[in-house]
Scaffold this motif. Structure first.
Motif, PDB file in Angstrom:
ATOM      1  N   ASP A   1     -23.926  12.305 -33.916  1.00 52.19           N
ATOM      2  CA  ASP A   1     -24.446  12.708 -35.225  1.00 52.19           C
ATOM      3  C   ASP A   1     -23.296  13.067 -36.165  1.00 52.19           C
ATOM      4  N   ALA A   2     -22.308  13.807 -35.639  1.00 54.25           N
ATOM      5  CA  ALA A   2     -21.166  14.199 -36.467  1.00 54.25           C
ATOM      6  C   ALA A   2     -20.365  12.981 -36.905  1.00 54.25           C
ATOM      7  N   GLY A   3     -20.200  12.005 -36.003  1.00 56.39           N
ATOM      8  CA  GLY A   3     -19.441  10.811 -36.342  1.00 56.39           C
ATOM      9  C   GLY A   3     -20.137   9.956 -37.379  1.00 56.39           C
ATOM     10  N   ILE A   4     -21.458   9.872 -37.314  1.00 55.72           N
ATOM     11  CA  ILE A   4     -22.214   9.099 -38.305  1.00 55.72           C
ATOM     12  C   ILE A   4     -22.096   9.750 -39.677  1.00 55.72           C
ATOM     13  N   VAL A   5     -22.247  11.067 -39.717  1.00 57.30           N
ATOM     14  CA  VAL A   5     -22.111  11.788 -40.992  1.00 57.30           C
ATOM     15  C   VAL A   5     -20.692  11.649 -41.529  1.00 57.30           C
ATOM     16  N   PHE A   6     -19.710  11.740 -40.643  1.00 59.81           N
ATOM     17  CA  PHE A   6     -18.316  11.601 -41.068  1.00 59.81           C
ATOM     18  C   PHE A   6     -18.074  10.228 -41.687  1.00 59.81           C
ATOM     19  N   GLY A   7     -18.588   9.171 -41.045  1.00 58.76           N
ATOM     20  CA  GLY A   7     -18.406   7.828 -41.578  1.00 58.76           C
ATOM     21  C   GLY A   7     -19.041   7.664 -42.944  1.00 58.76           C
ATOM     22  N   GLN A   8     -20.211   8.223 -43.145  1.00 61.79           N
ATOM     23  CA  GLN A   8     -20.879   8.146 -44.445  1.00 61.79           C
ATOM     24  C   GLN A   8     -20.086   8.894 -45.510  1.00 61.79           C
ATOM     25  N   LYS A   9     -19.571  10.045 -45.131  1.00 56.61           N
ATOM     26  CA  LYS A   9     -18.768  10.839 -46.064  1.00 56.61           C
ATOM     27  C   LYS A   9     -17.459  10.121 -46.399  1.00 56.61           C
ATOM     28  N   LEU A  10     -16.849   9.511 -45.391  1.00 52.39           N
ATOM     29  CA  LEU A  10     -15.607   8.764 -45.608  1.00 52.39           C
ATOM     30  C   LEU A  10     -15.852   7.603 -46.565  1.00 52.39           C
ATOM     31  N   TRP A  11     -16.927   6.857 -46.379  1.00 49.87           N
ATOM     32  CA  TRP A  11     -17.276   5.760 -47.269  1.00 49.87           C
ATOM     33  C   TRP A  11     -17.402   6.254 -48.707  1.00 49.87           C
ATOM     34  N   LYS A  12     -18.160   7.341 -48.903  1.00 50.61           N
ATOM     35  CA  LYS A  12     -18.400   7.874 -50.240  1.00 50.61           C
ATOM     36  C   LYS A  12     -17.092   8.289 -50.905  1.00 50.61           C
ATOM     37  N   GLU A  13     -16.257   9.011 -50.177  1.00 52.46           N
ATOM     38  CA  GLU A  13     -14.980   9.450 -50.749  1.00 52.46           C
ATOM     39  C   GLU A  13     -14.069   8.264 -51.058  1.00 52.46           C
ATOM     40  N   THR A  14     -14.062   7.279 -50.175  1.00 57.74           N
ATOM     41  CA  THR A  14     -13.182   6.129 -50.372  1.00 57.74           C
ATOM     42  C   THR A  14     -13.604   5.321 -51.588  1.00 57.74           C
ATOM     43  N   VAL A  15     -14.896   5.102 -51.762  1.00 59.06           N
ATOM     44  CA  VAL A  15     -15.382   4.377 -52.939  1.00 59.06           C
ATOM     45  C   VAL A  15     -15.060   5.165 -54.205  1.00 59.06           C
ATOM     46  N   GLU A  16     -15.272   6.467 -54.188  1.00 58.09           N
ATOM     47  CA  GLU A  16     -14.938   7.296 -55.357  1.00 58.09           C
ATOM     48  C   GLU A  16     -13.456   7.191 -55.687  1.00 58.09           C
ATOM     49  N   MET A  17     -12.600   7.241 -54.658  1.00 58.40           N
ATOM     50  CA  MET A  17     -11.159   7.092 -54.872  1.00 58.40           C
ATOM     51  C   MET A  17     -10.839   5.734 -55.463  1.00 58.40           C
ATOM     52  N   ALA A  18     -11.457   4.683 -54.917  1.00 58.73           N
ATOM     53  CA  ALA A  18     -11.171   3.324 -55.374  1.00 58.73           C
ATOM     54  C   ALA A  18     -11.587   3.144 -56.831  1.00 58.73           C
ATOM     55  N   VAL A  19     -12.748   3.641 -57.205  1.00 63.90           N
ATOM     56  CA  VAL A  19     -13.221   3.508 -58.586  1.00 63.90           C
ATOM     57  C   VAL A  19     -12.346   4.308 -59.534  1.00 63.90           C
ATOM     58  N   GLU A  20     -11.832   5.435 -59.066  1.00 62.73           N
ATOM     59  CA  GLU A  20     -10.908   6.220 -59.884  1.00 62.73           C
ATOM     60  C   GLU A  20      -9.615   5.454 -60.133  1.00 62.73           C
ATOM     61  N   VAL A  21      -9.155   4.722 -59.112  1.00 64.29           N
ATOM     62  CA  VAL A  21      -7.944   3.905 -59.262  1.00 64.29           C
ATOM     63  C   VAL A  21      -8.217   2.716 -60.177  1.00 64.29           C
ATOM     64  N   ASP A  22      -9.351   2.044 -59.965  1.00 63.33           N
ATOM     65  CA  ASP A  22      -9.697   0.850 -60.741  1.00 63.33           C
ATOM     66  C   ASP A  22     -11.217   0.766 -60.800  1.00 63.33           C
ATOM     67  N   ARG A  23     -11.779   0.899 -61.971  1.00 63.32           N
ATOM     68  CA  ARG A  23     -13.235   0.992 -62.110  1.00 63.32           C
ATOM     69  C   ARG A  23     -13.946  -0.285 -61.635  1.00 63.32           C
ATOM     70  N   ARG A  24     -13.228  -1.401 -61.499  1.00 66.11           N
ATOM     71  CA  ARG A  24     -13.849  -2.634 -61.007  1.00 66.11           C
ATOM     72  C   ARG A  24     -14.235  -2.520 -59.531  1.00 66.11           C
ATOM     73  N   ALA A  25     -13.693  -1.526 -58.847  1.00 68.80           N
ATOM     74  CA  ALA A  25     -13.899  -1.432 -57.397  1.00 68.80           C
ATOM     75  C   ALA A  25     -15.346  -1.156 -57.007  1.00 68.80           C
ATOM     76  N   GLY A  26     -16.159  -0.711 -57.927  1.00 69.23           N
ATOM     77  CA  GLY A  26     -17.544  -0.444 -57.586  1.00 69.23           C
ATOM     78  C   GLY A  26     -18.496  -1.567 -57.942  1.00 69.23           C
ATOM     79  N   ASP A  27     -17.986  -2.668 -58.503  1.00 71.41           N
ATOM     80  CA  ASP A  27     -18.853  -3.685 -59.080  1.00 71.41           C
ATOM     81  C   ASP A  27     -19.723  -4.421 -58.073  1.00 71.41           C
ATOM     82  N   GLY A  28     -19.246  -4.610 -56.861  1.00 68.26           N
ATOM     83  CA  GLY A  28     -20.001  -5.417 -55.918  1.00 68.26           C
ATOM     84  C   GLY A  28     -20.890  -4.633 -54.974  1.00 68.26           C
ATOM     85  N   ILE A  29     -20.848  -3.308 -55.055  1.00 66.31           N
ATOM     86  CA  ILE A  29     -21.588  -2.488 -54.106  1.00 66.31           C
ATOM     87  C   ILE A  29     -23.055  -2.437 -54.468  1.00 66.31           C
ATOM     88  N   VAL A  30     -23.930  -2.617 -53.493  1.00 60.90           N
ATOM     89  CA  VAL A  30     -25.371  -2.561 -53.714  1.00 60.90           C
ATOM     90  C   VAL A  30     -25.984  -1.470 -52.867  1.00 60.90           C
TER      91      VAL A  30
END
Length: 339
Positions: free
Chosen positions: A310-339
């Motif tokens: 359970d902790a690992g699943i939550v960690f992976g979801q949190k990591l995904w969210k933080e990584t996408v936020e970081m990527a969009v902050e670096v370059d706003r195009r990074a969120g364009d393909g996510i559904v």
């Protein structure tokens, strides 16, 4: 799994990459070079060698085009050399921009480049260097190029194979520190936590970076689209371990770590040619693997046990969210393909 590694069979002669465009990062030497050569022998029409050193990249391109099999089977191959330095987010964004401007279709993005270090160092963006190169920059590049792979997937002439993003991972992910960390017990943000020199371990950082890759792939596979609507269509995202290979991947380690690693390679390493076949399989044998899969020895394999808690699943979801936020902050195009 025994001490000695299973043999990897040659790629099926039925694999034909005619008309396909492929990007390989870290393509001037080692597994990246050999995988690139194998793609050309399978008749890939356009191959982009993403490299830090342009001169070395040009030398690699010339050697590939001089290969007797390539000259016979794929004499009109278009092999391009483009600069990409995963140390620097700006280089990643510039590379992605050039690809999006110059390339109409993209069928395979093979994220092979990576490093191994045994000392703490920060990237220009302030992240720990090994995590920057092995995980963050690769994640950013995959997000920036995702819309192009989705567009390619939607094209009727490419329906025989789903475009693929393949991250090169490692069995080392099984030795990650997450199951021993208390990070998941409090609200700390993940990326700053792993940029803190007080949290650095030379023994666990490489496994952690590869475990992050595996968790990111698992989450990304849920956000790349599907075939049942008018929106972005499916892209396969997977993660492959090439096994222990006869490369120079440990050359940057201190001697007391290089010695046992080199002994291990002498005893059980796959050849570079054999290891590269696992990368080609993951990038082209997608129908056998499924989305979000981790492959080792050319079969879908389990991640570290922590990934399924359970902790690992939550960690992976949190990591995904933080990584996408970081990527969009670096370059706003990074969120364009996510559904």
């Amino acid at each position: 799994m025994g001490f000695f590694q299973n043999p990897i069979p040659p790629t099926s002669q039925a694999t034909d990459l005619t008309g396909q465009t492929i990007i390989v990062t870290g393509a001037s030497a080692g597994l990246g070079y050999e995988a690139s050569l194998q793609f050309l022998r399978l008749k890939a029409s356009t191959l982009i060698l993403a490299v830090r050193n342009i001169e070395k990249g040009k030398g690699a391109r010339d050697a590939m085009l001089a290969d007797s099999e390539v000259k016979c089977l794929n004499p009109k191959a278009d092999v391009r050399v483009m600069r990409l330095d995963l140390v620097d987010f700006q280089s990643v964004c510039e590379f992605a921009g050039h690809v999006l401007e110059e390339v109409q279709d993209l069928h395979v993005l093979l994220l092979n480049a990576g490093i191994n270090l045994a000392h703490f160092e920060k990237s220009p963006a302030g992240h720990e260097m090994l995590m920057q190169v092995n995980y963050l920059s690769n994640a950013l590049l995959s997000l920036l190029l995702l819309p192009l792979l989705q567009k390619t997937s939607k094209s009727s002439r490419t329906r025989l194979q789903t475009p693929t993003i393949t991250f090169v991972g490692s069995l080392a992910q099984a030795f990650n520190s997450l199951s021993r960390s208390n990070l998941h017990h409090h609200s700390s943000r993940i990326l700053p936590y792993f940029s803190d020199p007080a949290r650095y371990s030379r023994f666990s950082r490489y496994p952690d970076s590869k475990f992050f890759v595996a968790l990111f792939v698992r989450e990304m596979a849920k956000h790349v689209g599907n075939d049942d609507g008018d929106g972005p269509v499916a892209v396969t995202v997977n993660n492959v371990c090439p096994g222990t290979c006869d490369t120079k991947a440990d050359d940057n380690l201190p001697f007391y770590l290089r010695i046992p690693m080199n002994m291990n390679r002498r005893l059980r390493a796959r050849s570079v040619q054999e290891g590269a076949r696992t990368l080609v399989f993951a990038a082209t044998g997608v129908g056998m693997a499924g989305n979000g899969a981790y492959l080792a020895d050319n079969v879908v394999s389990p991640l570290a046990p922590y990934a399924y808690t359970d902790a690992g699943i939550v960690f992976g979801q949190k990591l995904w969210k933080e990584t996408v936020e970081m990527a969009v902050e670096v370059d706003r195009r990074a969120g364009d393909g996510i559904v």
